[in-house]
Structures are given as C-alpha cells and as structure tokens.
Design a protein around this motif. Structure first.
Motif, PDB file in Angstrom:
ATOM      1  N   ALA A 167       0.883  -1.171   0.000  1.00  0.00           N
ATOM      2  CA  ALA A 167       0.000   0.000   0.000  1.00  0.00           C
ATOM      3  C   ALA A 167       0.916   1.214   0.000  1.00  0.00           C
ATOM      4  O   ALA A 167       1.607   1.475   0.986  1.00  0.00           O
ATOM      5  N   ILE A 168       0.963   1.911  -1.119  1.00  0.00           N
ATOM      6  CA  ILE A 168       1.905   3.032  -1.273  1.00  0.00           C
ATOM      7  C   ILE A 168       1.150   4.347  -1.170  1.00  0.00           C
ATOM      8  O   ILE A 168       0.163   4.578  -1.879  1.00  0.00           O
ATOM      9  N   LEU A 169       1.636   5.193  -0.265  1.00  0.00           N
ATOM     10  CA  LEU A 169       1.038   6.520  -0.110  1.00  0.00           C
ATOM     11  C   LEU A 169       1.722   7.459  -1.100  1.00  0.00           C
ATOM     12  O   LEU A 169       2.908   7.758  -0.975  1.00  0.00           O
ATOM     13  N   HIS A 170       0.959   7.913  -2.102  1.00  0.00           N
ATOM     14  CA  HIS A 170       1.534   8.786  -3.134  1.00  0.00           C
ATOM     15  C   HIS A 170       1.373  10.261  -2.800  1.00  0.00           C
ATOM     16  O   HIS A 170       2.123  11.099  -3.296  1.00  0.00           O
ATOM     17  N   GLY A 171       0.380  10.585  -2.011  1.00  0.00           N
ATOM     18  CA  GLY A 171       0.117  11.981  -1.658  1.00  0.00           C
ATOM     19  C   GLY A 171      -1.031  11.993  -0.665  1.00  0.00           C
ATOM     20  O   GLY A 171      -1.491  10.924  -0.245  1.00  0.00           O
ATOM     21  N   PRO A 172      -1.505  13.183  -0.284  1.00  0.00           N
ATOM     22  CA  PRO A 172      -2.577  13.250   0.710  1.00  0.00           C
ATOM     23  C   PRO A 172      -3.773  12.368   0.336  1.00  0.00           C
ATOM     24  O   PRO A 172      -4.327  12.524  -0.754  1.00  0.00           O
ATOM     25  N   THR A 173      -4.116  11.426   1.189  1.00  0.00           N
ATOM     26  CA  THR A 173      -5.225  10.459   1.065  1.00  0.00           C
ATOM     27  C   THR A 173      -5.136   9.590  -0.197  1.00  0.00           C
ATOM     28  O   THR A 173      -6.063   8.865  -0.515  1.00  0.00           O
ATOM     29  N   ASP A 174      -4.017   9.667  -0.911  1.00  0.00           N
ATOM     30  CA  ASP A 174      -3.849   8.906  -2.159  1.00  0.00           C
ATOM     31  C   ASP A 174      -3.027   7.647  -1.870  1.00  0.00           C
ATOM     32  O   ASP A 174      -1.812   7.620  -2.044  1.00  0.00           O
ATOM     33  N   LEU A 175      -3.737   6.618  -1.399  1.00  0.00           N
ATOM     34  CA  LEU A 175      -3.093   5.363  -1.019  1.00  0.00           C
ATOM     35  C   LEU A 175      -3.523   4.293  -2.011  1.00  0.00           C
ATOM     36  O   LEU A 175      -4.717   4.056  -2.189  1.00  0.00           O
ATOM     37  N   ARG A 176      -2.553   3.662  -2.677  1.00  0.00           N
ATOM     38  CA  ARG A 176      -2.884   2.653  -3.691  1.00  0.00           C
ATOM     39  C   ARG A 176      -2.133   1.358  -3.395  1.00  0.00           C
ATOM     40  O   ARG A 176      -0.948   1.401  -3.068  1.00  0.00           O
ATOM     41  N   VAL A 177      -2.842   0.245  -3.532  1.00  0.00           N
ATOM     42  CA  VAL A 177      -2.189  -1.053  -3.368  1.00  0.00           C
ATOM     43  C   VAL A 177      -1.698  -1.488  -4.742  1.00  0.00           C
ATOM     44  O   VAL A 177      -2.481  -1.619  -5.683  1.00  0.00           O
ATOM     45  N   GLU A 178      -0.396  -1.640  -4.864  1.00  0.00           N
ATOM     46  CA  GLU A 178       0.171  -1.947  -6.178  1.00  0.00           C
ATOM     47  C   GLU A 178       1.473  -2.729  -6.027  1.00  0.00           C
ATOM     48  O   GLU A 178       1.978  -2.901  -4.917  1.00  0.00           O
ATOM     49  N   ASP A 179       1.995  -3.201  -7.147  1.00  0.00           N
ATOM     50  CA  ASP A 179       3.276  -3.900  -7.135  1.00  0.00           C
ATOM     51  C   ASP A 179       4.402  -2.878  -7.111  1.00  0.00           C
ATOM     52  O   ASP A 179       4.321  -1.833  -7.759  1.00  0.00           O
ATOM     53  N   THR A 180       5.438  -3.210  -6.379  1.00  0.00           N
ATOM     54  CA  THR A 180       6.610  -2.342  -6.357  1.00  0.00           C
ATOM     55  C   THR A 180       7.838  -3.221  -6.173  1.00  0.00           C
ATOM     56  O   THR A 180       7.726  -4.406  -5.883  1.00  0.00           O
ATOM     57  N   ALA A 181       9.010  -2.645  -6.361  1.00  0.00           N
ATOM     58  CA  ALA A 181      10.243  -3.420  -6.209  1.00  0.00           C
ATOM     59  C   ALA A 181      10.457  -3.785  -4.746  1.00  0.00           C
ATOM     60  O   ALA A 181      10.149  -3.003  -3.854  1.00  0.00           O
ATOM     61  N   ALA A 182      10.989  -4.972  -4.519  1.00  0.00           N
ATOM     62  CA  ALA A 182      11.250  -5.414  -3.146  1.00  0.00           C
ATOM     63  C   ALA A 182      12.399  -4.614  -2.548  1.00  0.00           C
ATOM     64  O   ALA A 182      13.317  -4.210  -3.261  1.00  0.00           O
ATOM     65  N   PRO A 183      12.359  -4.376  -1.232  1.00  0.00           N
ATOM     66  CA  PRO A 183      13.508  -3.728  -0.591  1.00  0.00           C
ATOM     67  C   PRO A 183      14.718  -4.662  -0.624  1.00  0.00           C
ATOM     68  O   PRO A 183      14.570  -5.881  -0.637  1.00  0.00           O
ATOM     69  N   VAL A 184      15.895  -4.081  -0.667  1.00  0.00           N
ATOM     70  CA  VAL A 184      17.125  -4.866  -0.774  1.00  0.00           C
ATOM     71  C   VAL A 184      17.842  -4.882   0.570  1.00  0.00           C
ATOM     72  O   VAL A 184      18.110  -3.828   1.147  1.00  0.00           O
ATOM     73  N   ALA A 185      18.140  -6.079   1.064  1.00  0.00           N
ATOM     74  CA  ALA A 185      18.911  -6.185   2.302  1.00  0.00           C
ATOM     75  C   ALA A 185      20.354  -5.795   2.016  1.00  0.00           C
ATOM     76  O   ALA A 185      20.953  -6.264   1.054  1.00  0.00           O
ATOM     77  N   GLU A 186      20.880  -4.908   2.854  1.00  0.00           N
ATOM     78  CA  GLU A 186      22.266  -4.469   2.671  1.00  0.00           C
ATOM     79  C   GLU A 186      23.114  -5.010   3.812  1.00  0.00           C
ATOM     80  O   GLU A 186      22.660  -5.051   4.959  1.00  0.00           O
TER      81      GLU A 186
END
Ligand SMILES: [Zn+2]
Ligand SMILES: [Zn+2]
Length: 364
Positions: free
Chosen positions: A34-53
């Motif tokens: 669930a990515i918050l793009h802006g005020p009240t603009d929350l969309r569930v979408e695919d995104t790149a996985a975080p990378v363990a460093e």
C-alpha cells in the motif's frame, strides 16, 4: 536500511529474497504494498522489493497495526511515495532467526552513541525507521517485505498471533510513558480517554503495580474494555469527574494520564491531580496548550511527556504480550483486513470508525 530516493520505493534495485541463501537472482521481484503517493492517495500496487544491505535480514510482513501517526501521514502525504507501517509482525526469511515469527522494530540505532546508551535510541542520529513518520522510513509494514539490521528482530518468548504481536509497538509507547517511580508508587492513577493509547496505559499501570486505576471514557465498548484490561472504576466524562474522584482521594489523585489528546482534558487533569502529583501527557493535541505556569506551579505538578520507545522497551512489551495470558491483549484487535482493503481502512479511520486497532494482514 534503504534510504529514501527522489522517486520513492519503485526506484530501488532488487534481489529475490526468496532465492536460495538470499542471493541475488538478477531478476526484479515485485512485492505488493500500500503506497502513499500523496494526501489520502493510497494505492495497493506492485513495487520493487527492498534490498537487504550488509548483514540486514529480510522478513515477510504478516501483520501491521494501523496507528494514529499513519493516519496523520495519510491525511497530509509525505512529499514522496512511501510505504507506511511501523507496528510489524513478520516471518524472518534470512539470517540467524530465519523461519521465526518476530516483531520487527522500526527503531534504527547505532547502540553506541550517548543517546543510545541512555535508552534514547529512538533519537539516535542514525535513525531511519521503517515506515515511521518521524524518521523518514520508506519500506514499512504495509508492504510484503521489509529489511532491517539483525538486532531489530525481536523474538517473542512464546507463540502469539501475529496480529496481537503488532501491539508490542503501541504498548511499548505506554510502557515508556509510565516507566516512572511515581507511577510504581501510585495509590491512584486516572486515565483520561480510552482510545488505543489510554487502554494501553491502563495495562501499563496495572503491570507497574498501581493500586487503583480509574478510567474516564464515554463510549460503552471502550469503557467495558477498560474494565477488562484492569480499570477498577470507569467514569463517564459527562459526570462531574472532580467530584466523583473526591471519594477516591479528597486531595486529588497521584497520577493522571491524559490520553484523549484534546485541550479540555488537560484542564481536567489540572483539576483532579493532587498537589505534588504527576500529569503524563500521552495524547498529542493538534493545537498548542496555553500553559499557565503559575497555576500549575501552585500545585507543584510534575508534567511528563514521552514519545516512542527504546528497543529494550519494545522487547519488554512483546514479552508481556506473550506471557501475560491473564491480560486480554487480543481484545485490542477489533478489525483485520487484507492488504487490498488498506485504503478503505484508512478512510474508515478518518471518518471516525470506532475501532481500537485495525490490523492489516499484509501477506495474507
Ligand atoms: Zn504506532
Ligand atoms: Zn546511536
């Protein structure tokens, strides 16, 4: 920890954390978030996985509690796409504890600087917490995967429902706020307001050994829960609270926890506190409070504030949740939603839904 980038979570490089030994496969792996793009603009979408460093571990988020601070961020946006969520229970996928279900602490600290050594590790200059508003985190618990340093993996001493494990974070906030000698010595403590913060404060007061806990709450469901969690007496704010409390202590009560976060209850706190008592301001009102120093000084009131928690307090809160089976922590969880329903859950909270905690089952 993956640092914020201008274009947000979608711009990071990826590895496949599910690949054998966590090695990079060179392929891009997408996770749902669930990515918050802006005020009240929350969309569930695919995104790149975080990378363990480095020695960071990767964990698959099972549950994430929605917090008032997430709601505040949802209302105003973060200036860049961000995955919120800092009340996290997850299955550890890599490292020493692979396979365990754990709480992932959002605190990122060095454990070596003066602030860390004093238990103020959530103020560490290296802090960049998961999904937390204050620390500029990017990959929070509203995405399927998170990465973190190995010591942010907090293991429960007994099996707990992951949704209930997420409560370790907000409970640790109350544990920190009430971790004071005058609370442990208190004969009476009043909690004003029984939202999540107030209810957690009732449990923290009970564990601290307070003799008599009085809650003030109007909503019947919350008032009942306050009793179940350990309040000895629940008063309705429509009653004459100072008068009702005269029967508990004619000179005023020892400790007041203001957990409603509105200005009139801070005034109530002044009225009911005994001379020499302590008022703990747990609620965070939107507006500044006009503080009449003389008036508060004439009762020699100690005013205490608190925010967040140390890693140690987060672990001790988790330990209590796992071992104190006499406390119905599961009653805090009033709604569970799949990740896809996260935008609706935020909208419901903004509309004033009477929920204690909504838990997003991120990887369900
Ligand atoms: Zn929180
Ligand atoms: Zn530090």
């Amino acid at each position: 920890m993956v640092e914020a980038s201008q274009s947000g979570p979608t711009s990071v490089a990826c590895t496949d954390p599910f690949a054998p030994s966590g090695r990079s496969t060179g392929k891009t792996r997408a996770v749902r978030a669930a990515i918050l793009h802006g005020p009240t603009d929350l969309r569930v979408e695919d995104t790149a996985a975080p990378v363990a460093e480095g020695d960071q571990v990767t964990a698959r988020v099972l549950a994430n509690g929605l917090c008032g601070s997430d709601l505040s961020a949802w209302k105003v946006g973060r200036g860049q796409p961000v995955i919120l969520g800092h009340e996290i229970a997850a299955e550890v996928l890599t490292g020493e504890h692979a396979g365990r279900i754990a709480v992932i602490s959002q605190t990122n600290c060095c454990r070596a600087c003066p602030l860390c050594l004093e238990g103020l590790d959530h103020y560490c200059r290296s802090a960049a917490g998961l999904g937390a508003v204050r620390f500029g985190g990017v990959f929070g618990g509203l995405g399927e995967l998170v990465t973190c340093p190995p010591d942010r993996v907090l293991l429960p001493p007994a099996d707990v429902d992951p949704a209930v494990m997420t409560l370790a974070e907000p409970f640790a906030v109350a544990v920190r706020a009430l971790d004071r000698p005058e609370v442990r010595a208190a004969r009476h403590l009043v909690v004003l307001g029984c939202g999540p913060v107030g209810l957690m404060s009732i449990v923290a007061a009970r564990l601290a050994g307070v003799e008599r806990i009085i809650a003030v709450e109007s909503r019947p469901g919350r008032a009942q829960l306050a009793e179940r969690l350990g309040a000895d007496l629940v008063l309705d704010p429509a009653d004459d609270i100072p008068r009702a409390l005269k029967q508990v202590s004619p000179v005023g009560v020892d400790v007041v926890v203001e957990a409603a976060g509105v200005l009139p209850t801070i005034e109530t706190a002044w009225r009911i506190i005994r001379p020499g008592g302590t008022v703990i301001l747990q609620g965070l009102p939107k507006d500044p409070f006009p503080f009449d120093v003389q008036r508060w000084a004439l009762k020699e009131i100690t005013v205490a504030t608190s925010i967040g928690q140390s890693l140690e307090q987060h672990q001790s809160a988790l330990d209590a949740i796992a071992t104190r089976t006499d406390i119905p922590f599961d009653a805090f969880v009033t709604r569970r939603v799949p990740l896809d329903d996260t935008p609706q859950a935020f909208a419901d909270l903004a509309a004033g839904a009477d929920e204690i905690k909504i838990i997003v089952e991120t990887s369900r």
